[in-house]
Design a protein around this motif. Structure first.
Motif, PDB file in Angstrom:
ATOM      1  N   ILE A   1       8.815   8.201  -9.043  1.00 50.82           N
ATOM      2  CA  ILE A   1       8.679   6.835  -8.506  1.00 50.82           C
ATOM      3  C   ILE A   1      10.046   6.160  -8.398  1.00 50.82           C
ATOM      4  CG2 ILE A   1       7.805   4.531  -9.053  1.00 50.82           C
ATOM      5  CD1 ILE A   1       5.319   5.946 -10.235  1.00 50.82           C
TER       6      ILE A   1
ATOM      7  N   THR B   1      11.818   7.558  -5.546  1.00 52.38           N
ATOM      8  CA  THR B   1      11.197   7.066  -4.308  1.00 52.38           C
ATOM      9  C   THR B   1      11.786   5.723  -3.906  1.00 52.38           C
ATOM     10  OG1 THR B   1       9.134   8.243  -4.764  1.00 52.38           O
ATOM     11  CG2 THR B   1       9.018   6.391  -3.234  1.00 52.38           C
ATOM     12  N   TRP B   2      11.974   4.843  -4.894  1.00 55.18           N
ATOM     13  CA  TRP B   2      12.617   3.559  -4.602  1.00 55.18           C
ATOM     14  C   TRP B   2      14.036   3.779  -4.055  1.00 55.18           C
ATOM     15  CZ3 TRP B   2      10.768  -0.956  -3.683  1.00 55.18           C
ATOM     16  CH2 TRP B   2       9.580  -1.390  -4.270  1.00 55.18           C
TER      17      TRP B   2
ATOM     18  N   ARG C   1      13.848   4.815  -0.503  1.00 55.64           N
ATOM     19  CA  ARG C   1      13.527   3.661   0.349  1.00 55.64           C
ATOM     20  C   ARG C   1      14.745   2.767   0.562  1.00 55.64           C
ATOM     21  NH1 ARG C   1       7.921   1.168  -1.869  1.00 55.64           N
ATOM     22  NH2 ARG C   1       8.289  -0.249  -0.100  1.00 55.64           N
TER      23      ARG C   1
ATOM     24  N   ILE D   1      15.141  14.306  -5.284  1.00 54.55           N
ATOM     25  CA  ILE D   1      13.681  14.226  -5.279  1.00 54.55           C
ATOM     26  C   ILE D   1      13.043  15.486  -4.714  1.00 54.55           C
ATOM     27  CG2 ILE D   1      13.171  13.230  -2.996  1.00 54.55           C
ATOM     28  CD1 ILE D   1      11.447  11.139  -4.467  1.00 54.55           C
TER      29      ILE D   1
ATOM     30  N   ALA E   1       2.962  11.976  -2.381  1.00 50.43           N
ATOM     31  CA  ALA E   1       4.207  12.590  -2.854  1.00 50.43           C
ATOM     32  C   ALA E   1       4.799  13.503  -1.796  1.00 50.43           C
ATOM     33  CB  ALA E   1       3.950  13.359  -4.145  1.00 50.43           C
TER      34      ALA E   1
ATOM     35  N   VAL F   1       6.620  11.392   0.681  1.00 46.55           N
ATOM     36  CA  VAL F   1       7.903  10.919   0.153  1.00 46.55           C
ATOM     37  C   VAL F   1       8.964  12.000   0.306  1.00 46.55           C
ATOM     38  CG1 VAL F   1       9.136  10.241  -1.936  1.00 46.55           C
ATOM     39  CG2 VAL F   1       6.890   9.267  -1.466  1.00 46.55           C
TER      40      VAL F   1
ATOM     41  N   GLN G   1      10.062  12.229   3.845  1.00 51.72           N
ATOM     42  CA  GLN G   1      10.977  11.131   4.160  1.00 51.72           C
ATOM     43  C   GLN G   1      12.371  11.425   3.609  1.00 51.72           C
ATOM     44  OE1 GLN G   1       9.964   7.416   2.294  1.00 51.72           O
ATOM     45  NE2 GLN G   1      11.588   6.255   3.324  1.00 51.72           N
ATOM     46  N   ALA G   2      12.443  11.941   2.385  1.00 48.06           N
ATOM     47  CA  ALA G   2      13.737  12.235   1.772  1.00 48.06           C
ATOM     48  C   ALA G   2      14.497  13.294   2.562  1.00 48.06           C
ATOM     49  CB  ALA G   2      13.531  12.692   0.323  1.00 48.06           C
TER      50      ALA G   2
ATOM     51  N   TYR H   1       2.550   7.793   6.035  1.00 49.06           N
ATOM     52  CA  TYR H   1       2.274   6.703   5.099  1.00 49.06           C
ATOM     53  C   TYR H   1       1.174   5.791   5.637  1.00 49.06           C
ATOM     54  CZ  TYR H   1       6.534   7.583   2.286  1.00 49.06           C
ATOM     55  OH  TYR H   1       7.491   8.120   1.461  1.00 49.06           O
TER      56      TYR H   1
ATOM     57  N   HIS I   1       5.571   1.396   2.339  1.00 50.39           N
ATOM     58  CA  HIS I   1       6.321   2.638   2.511  1.00 50.39           C
ATOM     59  C   HIS I   1       6.504   2.951   3.987  1.00 50.39           C
ATOM     60  CE1 HIS I   1       5.125   3.083  -1.688  1.00 50.39           C
ATOM     61  NE2 HIS I   1       5.974   4.094  -1.812  1.00 50.39           N
TER      62      HIS I   1
END
Length: 725
Positions: free
Chosen positions: A563, A566-567, A570, A580, A592, A595, A598-599, A617, A625
């Motif tokens: 988490i 994840t922040w 973002r 991550i 997950a 995420v 996205q990374a 999302y 998100h």
């Protein structure tokens, strides 16, 4: 009894005239009775009186729950006599009186009887007998209820001085608020607080410092207990907790508990050491300290204390405590002790021990809901999503949990796993509060409010989530499990997304005040990140998010580490985007996986892939998100020269932002400018837009004010150029 001149106590110490009257009575050999409602300042007045006549205090503490136990109030003083050889044998009251008199004469102390109306009859007779023997050395504190006949008669015969502390006037309320806030409040606010507090100084302080609990919800001793615990170190808090379970305790037992250094550090301040026995010396009853520590923490301490007494208890006091605790907890000691042990392991981050204990306990049958909660919560922390949901849902549907608190904890774990899995409709359905009466109703409701906020946060309903989290923190004022700190961290995130720096600072302060040593370190890193982000910074928050992830991972909290990263993703942190994707941090579920997608796209600056992550999302209902991923996709497209395609997505971004109550974030702020900005240009632009001066921005970022100006000029030039196309 004579009536002394009275005046309202505005701040501690009390006003000179009121204190002077009481000190004069003591000098003339008269006892003093201080009366007033709870919170008016009687205890602090007694401390100030002792200082003014230059005498230490020996406390006798009346407790409503102990009135049936003979000599309960004076027992600690009896055992603490400085000259045991001077205490004669004989009836218990005679021995207690002689021991207490010997101690007071040897130390030159004032005997301060707090809660005089709640003395057991035997203790009241002992104190009454000391009044003529020790002229001017007895001070009684009472809330105005009737005293025991013997004590009342002795005070009346000695012509006790009465100090009746009245409520504050409106002017005094305004002055007290000004002292607390360092500025005078306006009249309307002072009148509102004065009426709500009914002139009670403690309630005024509570309301003026933005505390949410209603007036009268705690005794003055509970506030003193909170102050004692807040000023103590972690080992000292454990020491006070053990003494709240059983007192006195021998030095060998406390040494076996690893608290020898804590005893040395606290001696003369929080505890007294006499004849190899350690007792509390902070003036707050042990049951009040126990209430502040919380049931779960006391269960953990009791388990450890029983083991230490078994191994190292040799003194008569140790043997007495061991006999008293032999059947702890009542009913089913083996299963109850194992349940307390595994919960202690969970709270102390001994996850492997807790998981083993939970599975053992589930196999025995009793306390299975506690075991199911422990196992499900550990698996959730380790990044699993499917098994925690199965375990928690089965425990809720196949039987009745042992208590509403257990049910509330189960539902919290279940809903958190639902959200992580992207099952928001199920999360909302699972978030209903427990039914039935609860021994700790406020904590149960706090859990429920926090739990209900989780799906709201995931959907982007931040205003509603903020209201639920505010309620959770109001109800969790006595929490010592870490739930209040976690809720405060979530609230800080919510208020940060809504761009409310004042509310973020309040949430961060609450998180710090309610932190639990082993549980809350990562949450405090997150709070600091949210606080700096609300001032427009992005570089420092990224570092703090990574620190939170590192702390959580070191404690075995894979989900919390995920988490935190994840922040950071973002916030556009490519270093976190690489971390991550580490398989050791992978968590289960479609959320997950999105995420991670996205990374990967952020690292490669792939605008199309970021937009696909945003769509993923959105399908899961994770609107906030989705907004951040879409904004990052627009930024990447513009950087690649595809401004037209990026601009075409502006309407979709506006819709997502509106659906999330108008949130803001670093990516969204840049995306709506239409320009291609560097990270530093975007950060400087945001910080100045939020009111930062060039000097303040430069100090925060470690650059010169002239550099701040240069970044601003370039940013505005790019934005103007983008707007002219």
């Amino acid at each position: 009894m004579a009536t002394g001149v009275t005046s309202p106590e505005r701040t501690a110490p009390p006003r000179a005239r009121l204190l002077s009257d009481a000190a004069g009575a003591v000098t003339r050999g008269r006892p003093v009775v201080i009366i007033g409602t709870a919170g008016i300042g009687k205890t602090e007045f007694a401390r100030a009186l002792a200082r003014s006549v230059r005498r230490p205090i020996v406390w006798v503490l009346g407790d409503e729950k102990s009135t049936a136990a003979p000599l309960a109030a004076v027992s600690a003083c009896v055992e603490s006599s400085p000259d045991p050889g001077s205490v004669p044998s004989g009836p218990a009251e005679t021995m207690a009186s002689a021991a207490l008199c010997s101690r007071i004469e040897a130390t030159g102390a004032l005997l301060v009887v707090d809660g005089a109306e709640h003395l057991d009859d035997a203790s009241a007779r002992v104190v009454a007998g000391l009044i003529p023997r020790l002229p001017g050395r007895v001070v009684a504190l009472s809330n105005g209820q009737a005293l025991g006949p013997a004590l009342y008669a002795a005070l009346r015969t000695a012509d006790a001085q009465i100090v009746d502390v009245p409520p504050l006037t409106l002017d005094e309320t305004a002055a007290l608020i000004g002292d607390l806030r360092h500025h005078r409040p306006d009249l309307a606010e002072a009148m509102r607080i004065h009426r709500a507090a009914d002139g009670n100084p403690r309630h005024v302080r509570h309301l003026a410092s933005s505390a949410q609990r209603p007036p009268g919800s705690a005794t003055e001793l509970e506030y003193l207990a909170a102050a004692v615990l807040a000023a103590a170190t972690a080992p000292e808090r454990d020491l006070l907790g053990f003494l709240a379970v059983a007192s006195p305790l021998s030095l060998p037992v406390l040494g076996a508990l690893g608290l020898a250094d804590a005893v040395d550090a606290a001696a003369g301040r929080l505890v007294t050491v006499d004849g190899g026995l350690v007792r509390s010396a902070h003036g707050v009853p042990d049951p009040v300290i126990a209430g502040r520590l919380g049931v779960l923490h006391l269960l953990r301490l009791t388990e450890r204390l029983v083991d230490a007494l078994d191994r190292d208890g040799r003194s008569p006091a140790d043997l007495l405590h061991r006999a008293r605790l032999a059947d702890w907890p009542a009913g089913e000691p083996a299963e109850g002790r194992l349940a307390a042990t595994l919960i202690g392991d969970l709270l102390d981050d001994r996850l492997a021990d807790a998981l083993t204990g939970a599975r053992s306990l589930r196999a025995t049958g009793p306390a299975s809901a506690i075991a199911a909660y422990t196992e499900a919560e550990i698996l959730r922390r380790l990044g699993e999503g499917r098994r925690p949901r199965i375990l928690a849902r089965a425990a809720l549907t196949d039987g009745t949990p042992e208590s509403p608190l257990t049910e509330a904890a189960l539902r919290h774990t279940l809903v958190a796993a639902d959200v992580a899995f992207g099952s928001l409709d199920e999360a909302a359905a699972d978030a209903r509060p427990p039914s039935g009466p609860a021994p700790q109703p406020d904590l149960v409701l706090a859990y429920s409010c926090f739990t209900a906020a989780l799906p709201e946060i995931a959907r982007g309903a931040f205003a509603e989530a903020g209201r639920r989290l505010d309620a959770a923190l109001e109800l969790a004022a006595e929490d010592r499990t870490g739930i209040a700190c976690a809720a405060a961290a979530e609230l800080a995130a919510v208020r940060m997304m809504l761009g409310d720096p004042t509310a973020v600072e309040r949430a961060v302060a609450r998180a710090r005040a309610s932190a639990v040593d082993a549980v809350s370190a990562a949450a405090l890193h997150l709070c600091e990140a949210f606080a700096t982000a609300c001032r427009g910074q992005s570089t420092r928050p990224r570092q703090l998010f990574r620190s939170a992830a590192r702390t959580a991972r070191n404690g075995g909290h894979v989900a919390d580490a995920f988490i935190a990263l994840t922040w950071a993703v973002r916030f556009g942190d490519r270093a976190a985007a690489e971390l991550i994707t580490d398989p050791a941090l992978r968590c289960e579920g479609p959320a997950a996986r999105t995420v991670v997608a996205q990374a990967v796209a952020l690292r490669s600056r792939d605008g199309d892939a970021l937009i696909r992550a945003a769509e993923g999302y959105a399908r899961l209902g994770l609107s906030a998100h989705a907004a951040d991923a879409l904004a990052q996709g627009m930024i990447a497209l513009r950087a690649a020269g595809h401004s037209v395609a990026a601009n075409a997505l502006r309407g979709r971004l506006d819709d997502l932002v509106a659906a999330c109550d108008g949130i803001t974030s670093p990516a969204i702020r840049v995306a709506v400018t239409g320009a291609v900005l560097t990270d530093r240009e975007a950060e400087v632009l945001a910080m100045t837009a939020l009111g930062g001066t060039r000097r303040a921005v430069g100090e925060a970022l470690g650059i010169l004010p002239t550099s701040v100006s240069a970044y601003l000029v370039r940013a505005h030039q790019k934005i103007d150029a983008a707007g002219s196309r």
